[in-house]
Write an enzyme that holds these catalytic residues in place. Sequence first.
Site, PDB file in Angstrom:
ATOM      1  N   LYS A   1      22.697 -14.260 -40.337  1.00 37.86           N
ATOM      2  CA  LYS A   1      22.066 -14.923 -41.446  1.00 37.86           C
ATOM      3  C   LYS A   1      23.134 -15.460 -42.316  1.00 37.86           C
ATOM      4  O   LYS A   1      23.467 -14.699 -43.275  1.00 37.86           O
ATOM      5  CB  LYS A   1      21.168 -13.914 -42.209  1.00 37.86           C
ATOM      6  CG  LYS A   1      19.868 -13.163 -41.664  1.00 37.86           C
ATOM      7  CD  LYS A   1      19.381 -12.341 -42.284  1.00 37.86           C
ATOM      8  CE  LYS A   1      18.557 -11.526 -41.434  1.00 37.86           C
ATOM      9  NZ  LYS A   1      18.440  -9.871 -41.979  1.00 37.86           N
TER      10      LYS A   1
ATOM     11  N   GLY B   1      20.256  -3.510 -41.848  1.00 35.55           N
ATOM     12  CA  GLY B   1      19.366  -2.686 -40.802  1.00 35.55           C
ATOM     13  C   GLY B   1      20.017  -2.815 -39.341  1.00 35.55           C
ATOM     14  O   GLY B   1      20.032  -1.650 -38.877  1.00 35.55           O
TER      15      GLY B   1
ATOM     16  N   ARG C   1      15.262   5.876 -42.392  1.00 35.65           N
ATOM     17  CA  ARG C   1      14.552   5.665 -43.926  1.00 35.65           C
ATOM     18  C   ARG C   1      13.861   7.016 -43.905  1.00 35.65           C
ATOM     19  O   ARG C   1      13.584   7.515 -45.085  1.00 35.65           O
ATOM     20  CB  ARG C   1      13.720   4.495 -43.834  1.00 35.65           C
ATOM     21  CG  ARG C   1      14.816   3.174 -44.266  1.00 35.65           C
ATOM     22  CD  ARG C   1      14.045   1.922 -44.483  1.00 35.65           C
ATOM     23  NE  ARG C   1      15.066   1.082 -45.152  1.00 35.65           N
ATOM     24  CZ  ARG C   1      14.905  -0.297 -45.087  1.00 35.65           C
ATOM     25  NH1 ARG C   1      13.651  -0.614 -44.946  1.00 35.65           N
ATOM     26  NH2 ARG C   1      15.478  -0.984 -45.840  1.00 35.65           N
TER      27      ARG C   1
ATOM     28  N   GLY D   1      18.374  -5.791 -48.164  1.00 40.31           N
ATOM     29  CA  GLY D   1      18.702  -6.598 -49.460  1.00 40.31           C
ATOM     30  C   GLY D   1      19.102  -5.951 -50.484  1.00 40.31           C
ATOM     31  O   GLY D   1      20.012  -6.509 -51.266  1.00 40.31           O
TER      32      GLY D   1
HETATM   33  N1  ATP Z   1      27.088 -14.454 -31.962  1.00 37.65           N
HETATM   34  C1  ATP Z   1      25.742 -14.079 -32.453  1.00 37.65           C
HETATM   35  N2  ATP Z   1      24.902 -15.206 -32.081  1.00 37.65           N
HETATM   36  C2  ATP Z   1      23.576 -14.761 -32.374  1.00 37.65           C
HETATM   37  N3  ATP Z   1      22.963 -13.711 -32.873  1.00 37.65           N
HETATM   38  C3  ATP Z   1      23.883 -12.801 -33.267  1.00 37.65           C
HETATM   39  C4  ATP Z   1      25.597 -12.967 -32.821  1.00 37.65           C
HETATM   40  N4  ATP Z   1      26.006 -11.940 -33.472  1.00 37.65           N
HETATM   41  C5  ATP Z   1      25.033 -11.024 -34.023  1.00 37.65           C
HETATM   42  N5  ATP Z   1      23.899 -11.660 -33.759  1.00 37.65           N
HETATM   43  C6  ATP Z   1      22.581 -10.957 -34.114  1.00 37.65           C
HETATM   44  O1  ATP Z   1      22.570 -10.579 -35.517  1.00 37.65           O
HETATM   45  C7  ATP Z   1      21.536  -9.925 -35.747  1.00 37.65           C
HETATM   46  C8  ATP Z   1      22.121  -9.001 -37.085  1.00 37.65           C
HETATM   47  O2  ATP Z   1      22.039  -9.842 -38.133  1.00 37.65           O
HETATM   48  P1  ATP Z   1      21.595  -9.522 -39.596  1.00 37.65           P
HETATM   49  O3  ATP Z   1      22.249 -10.532 -40.402  1.00 37.65           O
HETATM   50  O4  ATP Z   1      20.145  -9.371 -39.775  1.00 37.65           O
HETATM   51  O5  ATP Z   1      22.449  -8.117 -39.786  1.00 37.65           O
HETATM   52  P2  ATP Z   1      21.900  -6.819 -40.412  1.00 37.65           P
HETATM   53  O6  ATP Z   1      22.999  -5.569 -40.256  1.00 37.65           O
HETATM   54  O7  ATP Z   1      20.614  -6.429 -40.019  1.00 37.65           O
HETATM   55  O8  ATP Z   1      21.984  -6.945 -41.908  1.00 37.65           O
HETATM   56  P3  ATP Z   1      20.742  -7.184 -42.950  1.00 37.65           P
HETATM   57  O9  ATP Z   1      19.804  -5.867 -42.915  1.00 37.65           O
HETATM   58  O10 ATP Z   1      21.231  -7.091 -44.361  1.00 37.65           O
HETATM   59  O11 ATP Z   1      20.178  -8.279 -42.667  1.00 37.65           O
HETATM   60  C9  ATP Z   1      21.454  -8.978 -34.660  1.00 37.65           C
HETATM   61  O12 ATP Z   1      20.188  -9.191 -34.149  1.00 37.65           O
HETATM   62  C10 ATP Z   1      22.412  -9.700 -33.564  1.00 37.65           C
HETATM   63  O13 ATP Z   1      21.731  -9.569 -32.407  1.00 37.65           O
HETATM   64  O1  3PG Z   2      13.581  -3.599 -45.368  1.00 37.44           O
HETATM   65  C1  3PG Z   2      13.836  -4.017 -46.499  1.00 37.44           C
HETATM   66  O2  3PG Z   2      14.798  -4.463 -46.873  1.00 37.44           O
HETATM   67  C2  3PG Z   2      13.094  -3.163 -47.650  1.00 37.44           C
HETATM   68  O3  3PG Z   2      12.027  -2.258 -47.268  1.00 37.44           O
HETATM   69  C3  3PG Z   2      12.507  -4.293 -48.527  1.00 37.44           C
HETATM   70  O4  3PG Z   2      11.677  -4.915 -47.630  1.00 37.44           O
HETATM   71  P1  3PG Z   2      11.171  -6.429 -48.061  1.00 37.44           P
HETATM   72  O5  3PG Z   2      12.461  -7.341 -48.108  1.00 37.44           O
HETATM   73  O6  3PG Z   2       9.971  -6.868 -47.271  1.00 37.44           O
HETATM   74  O7  3PG Z   2      10.981  -6.622 -49.778  1.00 37.44           O
END
Ligand code: ATP
Ligand code: 3PG
Length: 627
Positions: free
Chosen positions: A331, A488, A170, A511
């Site tokens: 999630k 992320g 970022r 988000g």
């Molecule tokens: N089978 C699984 N069981 C448990 N956790 C998992 C599994 N597969 C992936 N993960 C975990 O999911 C996490 C990422 O999920 P997340 O939904 O936050 O994705 P993201 O790419 O960060 O999307 P966002 O930023 O939109 O939340 C990682 O930390 C990973 O370890």
């Molecule tokens: O990490 C994010 O998705 C942005 O920086 C927004 O953060 P927030 O979900 O805490 O508003």
Amino acid sequence: MNQIKKSFSAFGPAIMIDMNNARNRSVQLSVRGNCFFYSPNNDKVEIIQKAAAFKGGSRDATAIGVVADFLLLFLFDRAKPPPPPASYKERERSPRRRSHIESFAVWSLPNSNLALAPKSISDPREQGEMATKRSVGTLGEADLRGKKVFVRADLNVPLDDAQKITDDTRIRASVPTIKFLLGNGAKVILASHLGRPKGVTPKYSLKPLVPRLSELLGVDVVMSNDCIGEEVEKLAAALPDGGVLLLENVRFYKEEEKNDPDFAKKLASVADLYVNDAFGTAHRAHASTEGVTKFLKPAVAGFLMQKELDYLVGAVANPKKPFAAIVGGSKVSSKIGVIESLLAKVDVLILGGGMIFTFYKAQGYAVGKSLVEEDKLELATSLIEKAKTKGVALLLPTDVVVADKFAADAESKIVPASSIPDGWMGLDVGPDAIKTFNETLDTTKTIIWNGPMGVFEFEKFAAGTDAIAKKLAELTTTKGVTTIIGGGDSVAAVEKAGLADKMSHISTGGGASLELLEGKTLPDLGVTLQCRGCMNLRCRICLKELRITRSNQELSMLGAVLVPESEFALGQNGSCIDATNIRRPIGGGSRETLALADAYIRDHSSRPTLFPLAPLRRRLLPRSPSS
Ligand SMILES: Nc1ncnc2c1ncn2[C@@H]1O[C@H](COP(=O)(O)OP(=O)(O)OP(=O)(O)O)[C@@H](O)[C@H]1O
Ligand SMILES: O=C(O)[C@H](O)COP(=O)(O)O
């Protein structure tokens, strides 16, 4: 402006617009062999002034087409005040325009301040326009030198326990806008949030970012202990041209998230104008994102904001097909909405990560100790049904890597997805699944990816995520597939694999990108960023390629006939025209041409998205001067 117009009309038909030779989405102006490029970062008037300087020789120049009209119209456009935002709202209410609105509803962000109209604000007659939303690239040195620019970036980067930045994506992403401002002699006052602090919390200070920011920007960034108040005022006043002041975390004040007007006013009080480049926070209407725009004019969008919207909105609005989405991560609850709305848009939906077990359980499979969201079982079943009804290929992994515990050194084995043993948990997708996913992805042209395929943080369970990252990189580089990564952890996984620069677009928004992909119209936008359909190689917004071979003559005719309400017809995105915004040419064009334009407007005014060149061309060409 009058003078420019005059000299320009003396130019007459000596200028030709050569779109066929246009490169890099620029419009090339040729004047007796002298070429000027109109590019998104340049200012049109400057170019036209340069062009006008050639007027002495213009009369002998080879002229093809009626371009004077076209460019004059553009100049008229500049002099004309922008359409009030209300007109957009009115259109939104009109049922006749429904499809149009749907087509770009997703452009709406609360604070994005975007309109890709490349206009200078130096012209005093445009002062009224300074309040309109547009991109930072429309500002030049005359607008920026010596000015204090309040830049809202999203510098919400992950820090480890030792306050070390673990992913600087970022920060790097915010650099182009800041450098552009500094390069134009501005003084940058940089603001961001970090984390979700409740009051002043040292752990969420932005101080650890100063060295990296200074390194990337090549200037010594000064940091204040607060984001408002006397110290900020003093430091801001002492900033030299080309200097950067980083404010402390704006979320140390609860007023930030409440979008408190007094707080916004205090933030704004130290600056002259505003740039919002915080795409990651674009779905939040906070004091430093939305509030300050009430006090700082112009308020414009940064390059990152613009690029993110171009890709994310373009991907959803007009993807090259087949269009695939890969959704993983943990999630389920926060992504289920995205899955649901993606079903209406994609041809292929690949699921991985922690969310697959909710789907398995919903189908009656044993899932052991795997992650399951019990309250989403019904929803999972209904999504599977929906996919069937809509003809979307919903791919769940056929095998998974299971572990006896959630740890890097866990025992692991590969099992069919339908028979996860008791006491084991699925932490990655298996090799068969990877093979199927890859084969399917090979057939696609646009791919969006949010959420890792497994617990990639543990080497043993990173294979699925790595395989997807590699496949996407390969498809982007060898087959020109458009690949967009959001979220992320998915971005971190791609960075970790060293493949980030191979993807078409890496989004800095978690988000915000999800909400856009979900097709949500985000609250309180005040901006209309419209894809006008393309006449050029490929629209940066809708990404649609329209490889229409055109002669300069045709383009000239089009230019003379079709001029969008508020933008240069062959504009920023390489010639985009919104059929709804087409109006009759002013002071130019034969009666016949005007009649054609009227007919075209009548036929297409409620057909918004893509500008159908062919029919117009058919109608125009027989009447073109040389035919
Ligand atoms: N089978 C699984 N069981 C448990 N956790 C998992 C599994 N597969 C992936 N993960 C975990 O999911 C996490 C990422 O999920 P997340 O939904 O936050 O994705 P993201 O790419 O960060 O999307 P966002 O930023 O939109 O939340 C990682 O930390 C990973 O370890
Ligand atoms: O990490 C994010 O998705 C942005 O920086 C927004 O953060 P927030 O979900 O805490 O508003």
